[in-house]
Design a protein around this motif. Structure first.
Motif, PDB file in Angstrom:
ATOM      1  N   ALA A  69       2.221  -9.361 -12.714  1.00  0.00           N
ATOM      2  CA  ALA A  69       3.000  -8.656 -11.690  1.00  0.00           C
ATOM      3  C   ALA A  69       2.858  -7.142 -11.831  1.00  0.00           C
ATOM      4  N   ILE A  70       2.980  -6.633 -13.054  1.00  0.00           N
ATOM      5  CA  ILE A  70       2.850  -5.181 -13.231  1.00  0.00           C
ATOM      6  C   ILE A  70       1.400  -4.754 -12.981  1.00  0.00           C
ATOM      7  N   GLY A  71       0.456  -5.613 -13.297  1.00  0.00           N
ATOM      8  CA  GLY A  71      -0.942  -5.316 -12.975  1.00  0.00           C
ATOM      9  C   GLY A  71      -1.159  -5.228 -11.472  1.00  0.00           C
ATOM     10  N   GLY A  72      -0.547  -6.139 -10.732  1.00  0.00           N
ATOM     11  CA  GLY A  72      -0.651  -6.105  -9.270  1.00  0.00           C
ATOM     12  C   GLY A  72      -0.019  -4.854  -8.693  1.00  0.00           C
ATOM     13  N   LEU A  73       1.162  -4.485  -9.199  1.00  0.00           N
ATOM     14  CA  LEU A  73       1.817  -3.261  -8.723  1.00  0.00           C
ATOM     15  C   LEU A  73       0.974  -2.036  -9.046  1.00  0.00           C
ATOM     16  N   CYS A  74       0.389  -2.035 -10.231  1.00  0.00           N
ATOM     17  CA  CYS A  74      -0.472  -0.919 -10.624  1.00  0.00           C
ATOM     18  C   CYS A  74      -1.648  -0.793  -9.649  1.00  0.00           C
ATOM     19  N   ASN A  75      -2.226  -1.918  -9.255  1.00  0.00           N
ATOM     20  CA  ASN A  75      -3.332  -1.904  -8.301  1.00  0.00           C
ATOM     21  C   ASN A  75      -2.895  -1.432  -6.915  1.00  0.00           C
ATOM     22  N   LEU A  76      -1.665  -1.733  -6.537  1.00  0.00           N
ATOM     23  CA  LEU A  76      -1.189  -1.419  -5.185  1.00  0.00           C
ATOM     24  C   LEU A  76      -0.634  -0.008  -5.018  1.00  0.00           C
ATOM     25  N   CYS A  77      -0.133   0.586  -6.074  1.00  0.00           N
ATOM     26  CA  CYS A  77       0.688   1.786  -5.898  1.00  0.00           C
ATOM     27  C   CYS A  77      -0.085   3.080  -5.672  1.00  0.00           C
ATOM     28  N   LEU A  78      -1.396   3.046  -5.696  1.00  0.00           N
ATOM     29  CA  LEU A  78      -2.137   4.248  -5.316  1.00  0.00           C
ATOM     30  C   LEU A  78      -2.077   4.485  -3.806  1.00  0.00           C
ATOM     31  N   ASP A  79      -1.841   3.421  -3.068  1.00  0.00           N
ATOM     32  CA  ASP A  79      -1.693   3.521  -1.618  1.00  0.00           C
ATOM     33  C   ASP A  79      -0.339   4.150  -1.305  1.00  0.00           C
ATOM     34  N   LYS A  80      -0.336   5.149  -0.430  1.00  0.00           N
ATOM     35  CA  LYS A  80       0.891   5.892  -0.126  1.00  0.00           C
ATOM     36  C   LYS A  80       2.011   4.989   0.406  1.00  0.00           C
ATOM     37  N   THR A  81       1.682   4.095   1.318  1.00  0.00           N
ATOM     38  CA  THR A  81       2.697   3.205   1.893  1.00  0.00           C
ATOM     39  C   THR A  81       3.273   2.283   0.819  1.00  0.00           C
ATOM     40  N   ASN A  82       2.407   1.742  -0.013  1.00  0.00           N
ATOM     41  CA  ASN A  82       2.875   0.864  -1.091  1.00  0.00           C
ATOM     42  C   ASN A  82       3.718   1.639  -2.100  1.00  0.00           C
ATOM     43  N   LYS A  83       3.290   2.837  -2.424  1.00  0.00           N
ATOM     44  CA  LYS A  83       4.034   3.677  -3.363  1.00  0.00           C
ATOM     45  C   LYS A  83       5.444   3.928  -2.836  1.00  0.00           C
ATOM     46  N   GLU A  84       5.535   4.317  -1.569  1.00  0.00           N
ATOM     47  CA  GLU A  84       6.849   4.573  -0.968  1.00  0.00           C
ATOM     48  C   GLU A  84       7.709   3.311  -0.974  1.00  0.00           C
ATOM     49  N   TYR A  85       7.091   2.178  -0.696  1.00  0.00           N
ATOM     50  CA  TYR A  85       7.837   0.923  -0.684  1.00  0.00           C
ATOM     51  C   TYR A  85       8.407   0.616  -2.073  1.00  0.00           C
ATOM     52  N   ILE A  86       7.581   0.726  -3.087  1.00  0.00           N
ATOM     53  CA  ILE A  86       8.019   0.445  -4.460  1.00  0.00           C
ATOM     54  C   ILE A  86       9.152   1.385  -4.856  1.00  0.00           C
ATOM     55  N   LEU A  87       9.019   2.653  -4.523  1.00  0.00           N
ATOM     56  CA  LEU A  87      10.062   3.621  -4.863  1.00  0.00           C
ATOM     57  C   LEU A  87      11.365   3.317  -4.121  1.00  0.00           C
ATOM     58  N   GLU A  88      11.265   3.011  -2.826  1.00  0.00           N
ATOM     59  CA  GLU A  88      12.463   2.722  -2.028  1.00  0.00           C
ATOM     60  C   GLU A  88      13.114   1.394  -2.429  1.00  0.00           C
ATOM     61  N   ALA A  89      12.329   0.488  -3.010  1.00  0.00           N
ATOM     62  CA  ALA A  89      12.853  -0.813  -3.442  1.00  0.00           C
ATOM     63  C   ALA A  89      13.428  -0.739  -4.863  1.00  0.00           C
ATOM     64  N   ASN A  90      13.632   0.482  -5.351  1.00  0.00           N
ATOM     65  CA  ASN A  90      14.155   0.689  -6.710  1.00  0.00           C
ATOM     66  C   ASN A  90      13.283   0.017  -7.761  1.00  0.00           C
ATOM     67  N   GLY A  91      11.975   0.144  -7.572  1.00  0.00           N
ATOM     68  CA  GLY A  91      11.025  -0.493  -8.481  1.00  0.00           C
ATOM     69  C   GLY A  91      10.796   0.242  -9.783  1.00  0.00           C
ATOM     70  N   VAL A  92      11.214   1.509  -9.879  1.00  0.00           N
ATOM     71  CA  VAL A  92      10.928   2.269 -11.092  1.00  0.00           C
ATOM     72  C   VAL A  92      11.641   1.683 -12.311  1.00  0.00           C
ATOM     73  N   GLU A  93      12.895   1.318 -12.169  1.00  0.00           N
ATOM     74  CA  GLU A  93      13.647   0.806 -13.318  1.00  0.00           C
ATOM     75  C   GLU A  93      13.022  -0.453 -13.936  1.00  0.00           C
ATOM     76  N   PRO A  94      12.698  -1.473 -13.141  1.00  0.00           N
ATOM     77  CA  PRO A  94      12.061  -2.634 -13.773  1.00  0.00           C
ATOM     78  C   PRO A  94      10.683  -2.311 -14.361  1.00  0.00           C
ATOM     79  N   ILE A  95      10.005  -1.328 -13.788  1.00  0.00           N
ATOM     80  CA  ILE A  95       8.714  -0.914 -14.344  1.00  0.00           C
ATOM     81  C   ILE A  95       8.940  -0.242 -15.699  1.00  0.00           C
ATOM     82  N   ILE A  96       9.947   0.615 -15.780  1.00  0.00           N
ATOM     83  CA  ILE A  96      10.285   1.251 -17.061  1.00  0.00           C
ATOM     84  C   ILE A  96      10.641   0.183 -18.092  1.00  0.00           C
ATOM     85  N   ASN A  97      11.355  -0.848 -17.682  1.00  0.00           N
ATOM     86  CA  ASN A  97      11.719  -1.918 -18.607  1.00  0.00           C
ATOM     87  C   ASN A  97      10.490  -2.617 -19.191  1.00  0.00           C
TER      88      ASN A  97
END
Length: 182
Positions: A69-97
């Motif tokens: 899952a984190i590998g998939g997010l890593c692959n997706l988050c270079l895209d601006k739309t995906n990055k914004e989605y992850i940030l707006e979905a409060n994705g940073v905290e679980p990534i930090i975990n």
């Protein structure tokens, strides 16, 4: 051809949702993470809510699912739309975990994902004091891959005062996030 791609990705998502086999779930999630590497798939993966699937899997007990899952997010988050989605979905905290994982691949992908997600608006989250403290510890790791990545994070994404504050705090505590196993 393009319609076939969407149908194939939909079949993978459906298989993930209906299977009870942990091994099948792992294999499907690995396939989805690999498809996340290709920008041609970004729109389809958003349409199929695969970003949510990846974010949901970050809290699973199954380390392999978390790794993919984190590998998939890593692959997706270079895209601006995906990055914004992850940030707006409060994705940073679980990534930090994921930084506390004992799985090296999970930790490396989490550090890289935090780097890719850092924007002027998200910097306060991605370079929060506990993250900087963790990167200082990782920078001292015998694992060259992890130490180099953490050093890069500290140099390129953190301010000198942030690093100094984390260094000062680290001197006064023995508690921290464990290093991943080699």
């Amino acid at each position: 051809m393009e319609l076939g791609r969407l149908e194939y990705l939909q079949a993978l998502v459906t298989e993930f949702q209906v299977t009870d086999s942990p091994e099948a779930k792992e294999q499907v999630l690995a396939n989805l993470a690999n498809f996340a590497y290709d920008p041609k798939n970004y729109e389809y993966l958003r349409q199929l809510q695969v970003l949510d699937l990846f974010l949901d899997m970050l809290t699973e007990d199954n380390e392999t699912l978390v790794e993919f899952a984190i590998g998939g997010l890593c692959n997706l988050c270079l895209d601006k739309t995906n990055k914004e989605y992850i940030l707006e979905a409060n994705g940073v905290e679980p990534i930090i975990n994921c930084l506390s994982s004992s799985n090296e691949e999970t930790v490396v992908s989490a550090v890289t994902t935090l780097m890719f997600l850092t924007t002027p608006q998200s910097r306060h989250q991605t370079t929060a004091l506990p993250v900087v403290e963790c990167m200082l510890r990782f920078s001292l790791s015998a694992n060259r891959r992890l130490s180099n990545l953490a050093s890069l994070f500290l140099e390129d994404y953190c301010t000198p005062p942030q690093v100094e504050e984390a260094r000062n705090l680290s001197k006064h505590t023995a508690v921290g996030i464990p290093l991943p196993k080699d």
